[in-house]
Scaffold this motif. Sequence first.
Motif, short mmCIF file in Angstrom:
data_model
loop_
_atom_site.label_atom_id
_atom_site.label_comp_id
_atom_site.label_asym_id
_atom_site.label_seq_id
_atom_site.Cartn_x
_atom_site.Cartn_y
_atom_site.Cartn_z
N ALA A 165 -6.65 0.56 -0.12
CA ALA A 165 -6.14 0.61 -1.02
C ALA A 165 -6.75 0.91 -2.01
O ALA A 165 -8.08 0.67 -2.27
N SER A 166 -6.08 1.37 -3.43
CA SER A 166 -7.09 1.58 -4.66
C SER A 166 -7.04 0.41 -5.59
O SER A 166 -6.69 -0.71 -4.96
N PRO A 167 -7.73 -0.05 -6.83
CA PRO A 167 -8.07 -1.54 -6.88
C PRO A 167 -7.14 -1.87 -6.89
O PRO A 167 -6.86 -3.42 -6.90
N GLU A 168 -5.71 -1.17 -7.71
CA GLU A 168 -4.50 -2.12 -8.14
C GLU A 168 -4.06 -2.51 -7.58
O GLU A 168 -3.56 -3.78 -7.30
N VAL A 169 -3.95 -1.97 -5.86
CA VAL A 169 -2.87 -2.21 -4.99
C VAL A 169 -4.11 -3.36 -4.43
O VAL A 169 -2.41 -4.26 -4.45
N LEU A 170 -4.65 -3.01 -4.49
CA LEU A 170 -5.81 -4.09 -3.99
C LEU A 170 -5.58 -5.34 -4.37
O LEU A 170 -5.82 -6.64 -3.89
N LEU A 220 1.41 -1.26 0.07
CA LEU A 220 0.20 -0.01 0.07
C LEU A 220 1.07 1.41 0.19
O LEU A 220 0.68 1.66 -1.38
N GLN A 243 -6.30 -3.22 3.19
CA GLN A 243 -7.33 -3.19 2.15
C GLN A 243 -8.06 -2.56 1.74
O GLN A 243 -8.56 -2.37 0.89
N TYR A 244 -8.90 -2.15 2.32
CA TYR A 244 -9.96 -1.13 2.75
C TYR A 244 -9.35 0.03 2.40
O TYR A 244 -10.25 0.83 0.77
#
Lengths: 253, 364
Positions: free
Chosen positions: B201-206, B137, B198-199
Amino acid sequence: MTLNIQSLTAGYGPTTIIAGASACARPGGLTVLIGPNGTGKSTFLKAIAGLIPATGSIALCGLEIPQRQRSKTVSYMPQDVGGASSLTVLEVVLLGRLRSLGLSVPAHLPTEALALLNRFGIGHLESRSLDALSGGQKQLVFLAQALFRDPDVLLLDEPTAALDLRHQLVVLNAVRDHARERGVVAIAAMHDLSLAAQFAQEIICLSGGTVVASGPAGDVLTEERLRDVYGVEASVARTHAGFLSITPLRPCA
Amino acid sequence: MSTATERGALDRASHSSTVGPSPSGSYGRLIARRMGILAVALGALAVLSLADILIGPAFLGVGEVLNTIFAPQTADKTTQAIVYAIRLPMTCMAILVGAGLGIAGTHMQTILGNPLASPFTLGFSAAAGFGAAAVILLGVSLPMLPHLTIPVAAFVMAALAAVTVFGFSRIRGMSAEVMVLAGIATMFLFQSLQSMVQYLASPEVLQQIVFWLFGSLLKANWSNVGITAVIVLFGAVALVPDFWRLTALRLGDDRASAIGVDVRHLRMRVFAVVALLTAGAVSFVGTIGFVGLVAPHIARMLVGEDQRILVPMAAAMGAIIMVGSSIVSKILSPGTVVPIGIVTAVIGVPFLYFLILDRRRRLW
């Protein structure tokens, strides 16, 4: 090789269970520890074995045994026969010689362990899982383990509690014979006073965390003392075989 | 004062009232049978490992792969790269991680006296996951060793979790109950922190975080195989002198103490080794569930509780589950590799079901 216990004090956390108890136990016979429930018999034995923090002195042959070294000379058999394990009976007995076991087991040890099991009549159970045994059979296995350690001092917490009449005699005879042959000190906590009187060379009576009497069964097991310690009216008589027989009659008012 | 060692015990044997079967023969046969089962397991592991190297998305022929392994100079560079840089490290990592988790799980179940215990019970794995997720993250990396940033973060957080559980347990005498309670609390703490990352994080990082948490052997290379090998080998041998004491602990704390085991110090030693093994196993490949729980049970049902054979057997079973899962993960979706963490339970559960249904065997 007398075991001298002087001013033993022990307990759990802030609670003192044994308060300055003193006694001695001679080798070559069975010394029986008696007393009502909750009086501290197990704590007394654990403190001697060095398994719980305690103050006071434990000496064998006049030599003090430091708490950390007790496991080398003292063998303690707990009261509980529970515990889940699929170890085989022979493996449980072998564990009695923990210090001799390495990546390989010396060839003579299984032979000796089985001989001991045969002595108790349970040699045929050697490959049986401990969990597959009855409470009485487990008791015999753990007693075999305690004897297999070949200690100088043998402490047994209610060794006949889960046993039928025949096995009570087998066990107490075995312990008494072992003490005689090896010249070791053997102390067993027991509730059955008639059985205690039959097998004990001496009896130690514990009450309220202290030793209130000790000596031959005839001196310790008197109707007056049973009234004071157990709070019961009891009859103490001698059988045809010459043993004391204690019959509880009624609780004291 | 007489001592136990000075006395021959054979004279006691002369008191035997009955004579049983040849004792050393009986015990010797039991040990030989268990060693035979261990040998079969190691043989199965060798066969599965070879199969794992042979199978892969590149669809190389069997002869081609074997030729590359045994005569690399005759193979073309692409095949060499696939076999030596991808498949062999993945297989070695599967063996090491499986063995490490199997050993850690066995010791954990023994010191906690709990069949549900595994390397995950005390929160080490959740902490490693949080460490990895946090650095993904934040996008940070180690100055000199950027490729080790995630494993180092995972390892450090797992170690922090271990220190936390250890601290609480030590205050209360290293009892199994306190260790489990402190461990479960730590596990929930790090799982919550992981969810928080996880909450945020951006979609890519997630996607990156989730991929790491799945657990994958694709991260394996020779350098991290080497590091993992050192950790697992250390963990495997460090407790060898304690094998009989650990066997005695299966009788319960009181009985183990009664025969001379210092239960408190034994738990402390085992705890430290298990923490190291777990952190080492999950740092490079991510969260691999189930192996550390089930491998010890399968091993125990097959060879009993003598830790001298149980621990190597649990290592072998852990490795078999991991390598088997690796094979399945490559077959499930031809041309790709499904993260192994998704597959491990699928491989291990049927085997466990079979053993549960086999009434001749004892579960715990």
